[in-house]
Design a protein around this motif. Structure first.
Motif, PDB file in Angstrom:
ATOM      1  N   MET A 161       0.863  11.580  10.642  1.00 35.18           N
ATOM      2  CA  MET A 161       1.582  10.343  10.448  1.00 35.18           C
ATOM      3  C   MET A 161       1.345   9.857   9.031  1.00 35.18           C
ATOM      4  SD  MET A 161       1.213   6.616  12.297  1.00 35.18           S
ATOM      5  CE  MET A 161       0.859   7.376  13.815  1.00 35.18           C
ATOM      6  N   TRP A 162       2.372   9.366   8.395  1.00 33.96           N
ATOM      7  CA  TRP A 162       2.285   8.808   7.056  1.00 33.96           C
ATOM      8  C   TRP A 162       2.228   7.303   7.168  1.00 33.96           C
ATOM      9  CZ3 TRP A 162       1.853  11.940   2.905  1.00 33.96           C
ATOM     10  CH2 TRP A 162       2.148  13.271   3.108  1.00 33.96           C
ATOM     11  N   SER A 163       1.445   6.697   6.336  1.00 36.67           N
ATOM     12  CA  SER A 163       1.338   5.248   6.343  1.00 36.67           C
ATOM     13  C   SER A 163       1.435   4.749   4.917  1.00 36.67           C
ATOM     14  CB  SER A 163      -0.005   4.838   6.949  1.00 36.67           C
ATOM     15  OG  SER A 163      -0.080   3.461   7.053  1.00 36.67           O
ATOM     16  N   LEU A 164       2.178   3.685   4.727  1.00 38.00           N
ATOM     17  CA  LEU A 164       2.299   3.067   3.412  1.00 38.00           C
ATOM     18  C   LEU A 164       1.523   1.760   3.459  1.00 38.00           C
ATOM     19  CD1 LEU A 164       6.119   3.623   2.877  1.00 38.00           C
ATOM     20  CD2 LEU A 164       4.246   5.021   2.035  1.00 38.00           C
ATOM     21  N   PRO A 165       0.224   1.779   3.072  1.00 36.73           N
ATOM     22  CA  PRO A 165      -0.586   0.576   3.217  1.00 36.73           C
ATOM     23  C   PRO A 165      -0.175  -0.531   2.271  1.00 36.73           C
ATOM     24  CG  PRO A 165      -1.823   2.298   2.131  1.00 36.73           C
ATOM     25  CD  PRO A 165      -0.508   2.893   2.517  1.00 36.73           C
ATOM     26  N   ALA A 166      -0.230  -1.721   2.794  1.00 32.43           N
ATOM     27  CA  ALA A 166      -0.055  -2.937   1.997  1.00 32.43           C
ATOM     28  C   ALA A 166       1.213  -2.928   1.165  1.00 32.43           C
ATOM     29  CB  ALA A 166      -1.275  -3.146   1.104  1.00 32.43           C
ATOM     30  N   ALA A 167       2.233  -2.281   1.650  1.00 38.58           N
ATOM     31  CA  ALA A 167       3.461  -2.158   0.870  1.00 38.58           C
ATOM     32  C   ALA A 167       4.564  -3.028   1.436  1.00 38.58           C
ATOM     33  CB  ALA A 167       3.919  -0.702   0.857  1.00 38.58           C
ATOM     34  N   ARG A 168       5.427  -3.470   0.548  1.00 36.93           N
ATOM     35  CA  ARG A 168       6.627  -4.143   1.010  1.00 36.93           C
ATOM     36  C   ARG A 168       7.483  -3.102   1.723  1.00 36.93           C
ATOM     37  NH1 ARG A 168       5.381  -6.682  -3.724  1.00 36.93           N
ATOM     38  NH2 ARG A 168       5.399  -8.937  -3.628  1.00 36.93           N
ATOM     39  N   PRO A 169       8.301  -3.523   2.654  1.00 38.37           N
ATOM     40  CA  PRO A 169       9.154  -2.552   3.354  1.00 38.37           C
ATOM     41  C   PRO A 169      10.065  -1.826   2.372  1.00 38.37           C
ATOM     42  CG  PRO A 169       9.189  -4.678   4.465  1.00 38.37           C
ATOM     43  CD  PRO A 169       8.450  -4.875   3.171  1.00 38.37           C
ATOM     44  N   ARG A 218      -8.570  -2.077   3.913  1.00 41.86           N
ATOM     45  CA  ARG A 218      -9.645  -1.131   4.231  1.00 41.86           C
ATOM     46  C   ARG A 218      -9.460  -0.391   5.550  1.00 41.86           C
ATOM     47  NH1 ARG A 218     -14.525  -5.011   2.977  1.00 41.86           N
ATOM     48  NH2 ARG A 218     -13.010  -6.346   4.009  1.00 41.86           N
ATOM     49  N   PRO A 219      -9.046  -1.022   6.627  1.00 42.40           N
ATOM     50  CA  PRO A 219      -8.850  -0.247   7.862  1.00 42.40           C
ATOM     51  C   PRO A 219      -7.807   0.868   7.717  1.00 42.40           C
ATOM     52  CG  PRO A 219      -8.932  -2.590   8.369  1.00 42.40           C
ATOM     53  CD  PRO A 219      -8.880  -2.467   6.867  1.00 42.40           C
ATOM     54  N   VAL A 220      -6.750   0.595   6.964  1.00 38.24           N
ATOM     55  CA  VAL A 220      -5.724   1.616   6.747  1.00 38.24           C
ATOM     56  C   VAL A 220      -6.287   2.733   5.870  1.00 38.24           C
ATOM     57  CG1 VAL A 220      -3.446   2.073   5.753  1.00 38.24           C
ATOM     58  CG2 VAL A 220      -3.836  -0.016   7.059  1.00 38.24           C
ATOM     59  N   LEU A 221      -7.007   2.360   4.818  1.00 40.60           N
ATOM     60  CA  LEU A 221      -7.577   3.379   3.933  1.00 40.60           C
ATOM     61  C   LEU A 221      -8.597   4.245   4.663  1.00 40.60           C
ATOM     62  CD1 LEU A 221      -8.002   1.418   0.576  1.00 40.60           C
ATOM     63  CD2 LEU A 221      -6.101   2.850   1.333  1.00 40.60           C
ATOM     64  N   ARG A 222      -9.373   3.639   5.562  1.00 41.06           N
ATOM     65  CA  ARG A 222     -10.346   4.427   6.334  1.00 41.06           C
ATOM     66  C   ARG A 222      -9.656   5.498   7.170  1.00 41.06           C
ATOM     67  NH1 ARG A 222     -12.554  -0.566   7.752  1.00 41.06           N
ATOM     68  NH2 ARG A 222     -14.145  -1.087   6.257  1.00 41.06           N
ATOM     69  N   ALA A 223      -8.463   5.211   7.634  1.00 35.47           N
ATOM     70  CA  ALA A 223      -7.739   6.146   8.497  1.00 35.47           C
ATOM     71  C   ALA A 223      -7.089   7.292   7.719  1.00 35.47           C
ATOM     72  CB  ALA A 223      -6.674   5.395   9.292  1.00 35.47           C
ATOM     73  N   MET A 224      -7.028   7.178   6.404  1.00 34.68           N
ATOM     74  CA  MET A 224      -6.379   8.189   5.567  1.00 34.68           C
ATOM     75  C   MET A 224      -7.338   9.327   5.247  1.00 34.68           C
ATOM     76  SD  MET A 224      -4.883   5.560   2.694  1.00 34.68           S
ATOM     77  CE  MET A 224      -4.206   6.845   1.703  1.00 34.68           C
ATOM     78  N   ASP A 225      -6.768  10.474   4.950  1.00 38.78           N
ATOM     79  CA  ASP A 225      -7.548  11.586   4.415  1.00 38.78           C
ATOM     80  C   ASP A 225      -7.405  11.659   2.901  1.00 38.78           C
ATOM     81  OD1 ASP A 225      -8.516  12.618   6.900  1.00 38.78           O
ATOM     82  OD2 ASP A 225      -6.545  13.483   7.255  1.00 38.78           O
ATOM     83  N   VAL A 226      -6.182  11.496   2.427  1.00 38.49           N
ATOM     84  CA  VAL A 226      -5.858  11.621   1.009  1.00 38.49           C
ATOM     85  C   VAL A 226      -4.944  10.461   0.635  1.00 38.49           C
ATOM     86  CG1 VAL A 226      -4.667  13.045  -0.716  1.00 38.49           C
ATOM     87  CG2 VAL A 226      -6.041  14.140   1.069  1.00 38.49           C
ATOM     88  N   GLY A 227      -5.209   9.849  -0.519  1.00 42.78           N
ATOM     89  CA  GLY A 227      -4.351   8.787  -1.001  1.00 42.78           C
ATOM     90  C   GLY A 227      -3.381   9.303  -2.047  1.00 42.78           C
ATOM     91  N   PHE A 228      -2.411   8.486  -2.377  1.00 38.23           N
ATOM     92  CA  PHE A 228      -1.485   8.870  -3.434  1.00 38.23           C
ATOM     93  C   PHE A 228      -0.957   7.654  -4.160  1.00 38.23           C
ATOM     94  CE2 PHE A 228       0.964   8.417   0.433  1.00 38.23           C
ATOM     95  CZ  PHE A 228       2.060   7.664   0.039  1.00 38.23           C
TER      96      PHE A 228
END
Length: 147
Positions: A1-9, A37-47
């Motif tokens: 699953m991909w997640s876009l943390p803290a982003a505007r839609p 932080r909770p979203v970042l903890r769930a990630m493996d790699v950021g971009f």
């Protein structure tokens, strides 16, 4: 699953493209968050993939949490990391290079932890409050000496 943390839609046209590709079930849109932080903890790699960017607090936040990062080679982003050490650097406008990096990561998932630890170390060493304040103080001290 991909997640876009803290982003505007994303724009409607981009969401329509995601829908056309059948990828909506694999995308989580969190909206703006007070605490990422909770979203970042769930990630493996950021971009941080951008066509133009001066610097990236998001990249530093991910690195501080021990996440290796994929960054575009524009603006101040290349300064965040040493390619192959704390993450990966890709040319802007080069989705084929992003795909190659993702294949590399899938082929060697153990590299995520190694690069993540190096990312955290680089962030602590270069971007900690103590380091930044000490650098600023030295600039001010040098300027005062010149006067």
């Amino acid at each position: 699953m991909w997640s876009l943390p803290a982003a505007r839609p994303p724009r409607d046209d981009l969401l329509q493209r995601v829908d056309a590709l059948g990828l909506r079930p694999q995308l989580t849109l969190t909206g703006l968050l007070a605490d990422v932080r909770p979203v970042l903890r769930a990630m493996d790699v950021g971009f941080v993939l951008s066509h133009k960017e001066m610097a990236s607090y998001a990249g530093r936040e991910m690195m501080a949490m021990g996440k290796p990062v994929i960054v575009s080679d524009v603006g101040g982003l290349p300064e965040l990391l040493e390619p192959g050490v704390q993450g990966w650097r890709v040319p802007a406008h080069a989705p084929e290079r992003i795909a190659a990096v993702l294949k590399e990561i899938l082929a060697d998932p153990a590299s995520i932890a190694v690069r993540g630890a190096a990312a955290r170390e680089r962030c602590v060493t270069n971007y900690s409050m103590e380091t930044v304040v000490a650098r600023m103080e030295s600039v001010y001290a040098a300027l005062l000496e010149e006067r």
